[in-house]
Design an enzyme around this catalytic site. Sequence first.
Site, short mmCIF file in Angstrom:
data_model
loop_
_atom_site.label_atom_id
_atom_site.label_comp_id
_atom_site.label_asym_id
_atom_site.label_seq_id
_atom_site.Cartn_x
_atom_site.Cartn_y
_atom_site.Cartn_z
N ASP A 130 0.83 -1.20 0.00
CA ASP A 130 0.00 0.00 0.00
C ASP A 130 0.88 1.26 0.00
O ASP A 130 2.09 1.21 0.27
CB ASP A 130 -0.89 -0.03 1.25
CG ASP A 130 -2.18 0.74 1.07
OD1 ASP A 130 -2.29 1.53 0.12
OD2 ASP A 130 -3.08 0.58 1.93
N ASP A 140 -10.36 2.17 -3.85
CA ASP A 140 -10.94 1.93 -2.53
C ASP A 140 -12.45 1.93 -2.59
O ASP A 140 -13.11 1.62 -1.60
CB ASP A 140 -10.48 3.01 -1.54
CG ASP A 140 -9.21 2.59 -0.83
OD1 ASP A 140 -8.84 1.42 -0.93
OD2 ASP A 140 -8.60 3.46 -0.16
C1 DGJ Z 1 -5.85 1.92 1.71
C2 DGJ Z 1 -6.15 0.71 0.89
O1 DGJ Z 1 -6.56 1.07 -0.38
C3 DGJ Z 1 -7.18 -0.13 1.62
O2 DGJ Z 1 -7.56 -1.23 0.84
C4 DGJ Z 1 -6.61 -0.57 2.93
O3 DGJ Z 1 -5.52 -1.42 2.70
C5 DGJ Z 1 -6.19 0.64 3.75
N1 DGJ Z 1 -5.34 1.52 3.00
C6 DGJ Z 1 -5.50 0.22 5.00
O4 DGJ Z 1 -4.99 1.26 5.69
#
Ligand code: DGJ
Length: 751
Positions: A485, A555
């Site tokens: 991430d 997301d």
């Molecule tokens: C952002 C990501 O896109 C999510 O899927 C998740 O992993 C969160 N961060 C976790 O902090």
Amino acid sequence: KIKERMRMIIVNEQEKVFHLNNGRISYLFYVMESGQLGHLYFGKALTQKGSYLHMVEKAHRPMTTYITEGDLYTSYEHLRQEYPCYGTSDYRYPAMEIQGGDGSRICKLEYQRYRIINGKKPLPGLPATYVEDESEASTVEIVMRDSKYALEVVFSYSIFRDFDAIARSVQLVNHGKEALLVNRAMSMSIDFPDAAFQSVQLSGAWARERYVHVRDLQPGITAVSSMRGNSSHQHNPFLALKRKNTTEQSGEAYGFSLIYSGNFLAQAEVDNYQVLRVMLGINPFGFQWKLDAAANFTTPEAVMVYSNAGLNGMSQQFHRLYRNRLVRGYWRDRERPVLINNWEATQFDYVEEDLIRFAAKAKECDIELFVLDDGWFGARNDDKCGLGDWKANTQKLPNGIEGLSKRIEALGMKFGLWFEPEMVNKDSDFFRMHPDYIIATPERSVSHGRNQFVLDFSRREVVDAIYEQMYALLSKAKISYIKWDMNRSISECYSKAYHSDQQGEIFHRYILGVYDLHERLIQAFPSLLIESCASGGGRFDAGMLYYAPQGWVSDDSDAIERLKIQYGTSLVYPLSCMGAHVSACPNEQVGRQTPLETRGNVAFTGAFGYELDLNKLSVNEIETVKKQVAFYKENRNFIAKSDFYRLCSPFETNFAAWEAVAPDGKRALVTVTRILSEINGPYRRLPLCGLLPEQQYHIKSQYLSYNAYGDELMQYGMILEDKSSGQIIDGSGGCQDFRSVLYEITAVQGC
Ligand code: DGJ
């Protein structure tokens, strides 16, 4: 006179014309009398002829500067160029700008020689397309030189045998005694002979990444870019040109994609004589590379695609090239595991036993990989602390990652783990130990994003420190997958490790550090599957695909929101790289209630998974999940290798429809989603693509079952209505919004 060096690159030695031709596309350029490179043609293949130089258009124009005294015709402003420099009579934006020790920014590149290479060379430290066999591509390297600076500039062009694409990159070598400053070095530039195009860009924001935007080109600049340090949610490192009448299915389209994950610029400039200059590369804004004597610098690779089969044709070329010759290693041709991720179900709030219950239910549904997301390390219970401390939080996970991963494997599943390697919270042991490891400008405040700071990956020792922590964990625990991430962009960009005259290098050096860490992990753990993520799709680009064969698209996991996001993403990126999950209802991001079937149908055309606690589903819903998992497993290989067609755009209609067709045309899967319910609507048919006209097919959905020939399905179209009710798709009562149907089209044997 004409030397055929290789089947795909023909050089007219006398006229110094280079013709790259794979039988479907041609790319032509030549060496001007003045020694610069001129552009002749890019498009559908041309038959090789003796001469092309008559294509050069050149006119006397008033208010022009000419390069030679006594000559009133030769001005770079009015010649189509291949890699222009500013300052010697061309007033359009240049591809390159070099600053010498005397402060001058003018550069004059002159042709020296060329070299043809069978195959294609890798780019040092950078992601790039590759070949497995020399016959797959031919490369011509054109060596140019600025004699004042003793600067050698090598343009590299590779044409592929099996893909309608040309890959370009540029290498600069300083043979002089003094350092030079590279203020701009784009990866590619072309001057098209006309500007009757529309540009297509993929732009958006967090949770609505890569929406398709089309605009008519006008005199002046049309551009998209990033100066955030990551390729960004806002604009993707891609630009297409299409004719006004080009559709998804027909017409001319050119695509330009940068294999790079940092700051970029994609720009189209229409001059006042309707000449169009397109360029793509590292964003010159904020960039300056000090090229010391004897040093070299290589630009990222740009890929240029041509299709006369519409935007779908363009996308299919990108898909084939990227999934076969950009994605690499263990996972390239393997079926991707169906995964379940705990983030949307638990966020930071869980202990080991919760995870075991979560995973056990997933195992019951035959899900193959359990992914533990954020919150497992350091003192992390919210986003204010812990980043940088890549050791298990033993209050939550008493057996550590090693113990948990063993328990997951004992359930019969693989285990995956979330990392955010490039970031640190100030409240972490890592930061307390290395407060000087973050990107920060001296005597300035440092901005935060999500309470976190960016580690200075331009420094080898910082990358080493993170590698060591990750290596320790990966070599001890049973980790098959990592989600990498990256939840903020870079600000106050500056590195303590570099001299003041090198600060313009830091954004690029940072990305090189990110690539280096990826590469080291891949070398150490070749079968590790990496999924990239940057608050969803903030770094969803071709550069990442070289290291991480799949990426979390957004997301926003709502199936209806995903229609636009996945539709736009598919313009460049193959289905096998789009992380797409079924999430809970109502949806976490938009609160929408959608049928479980729709959520599954939309996610099937990606790297499929779940993002919810299955323990909270009803018995019936679990049955549906089991069927979805079984369906995906049966079809994932076919979907990943299929030719993808966008059929109906959610940006323009109340529907989204797309089709995955086997390359031999014998099988297709069509996903049709109607966004809002409609009353007493018209009859609807959907013309399909890529089928065999004379082949009979069986069409099967939840509501339909009939046979029809390929030509009918492609011309008349596939009937969408549920004939019993006259209404599209579903007669089950209740809310009819957000309904989706999957149609399986299968060739009837012997018919
Ligand atoms: C952002 C990501 O896109 C999510 O899927 C998740 O992993 C969160 N961060 C976790 O902090």
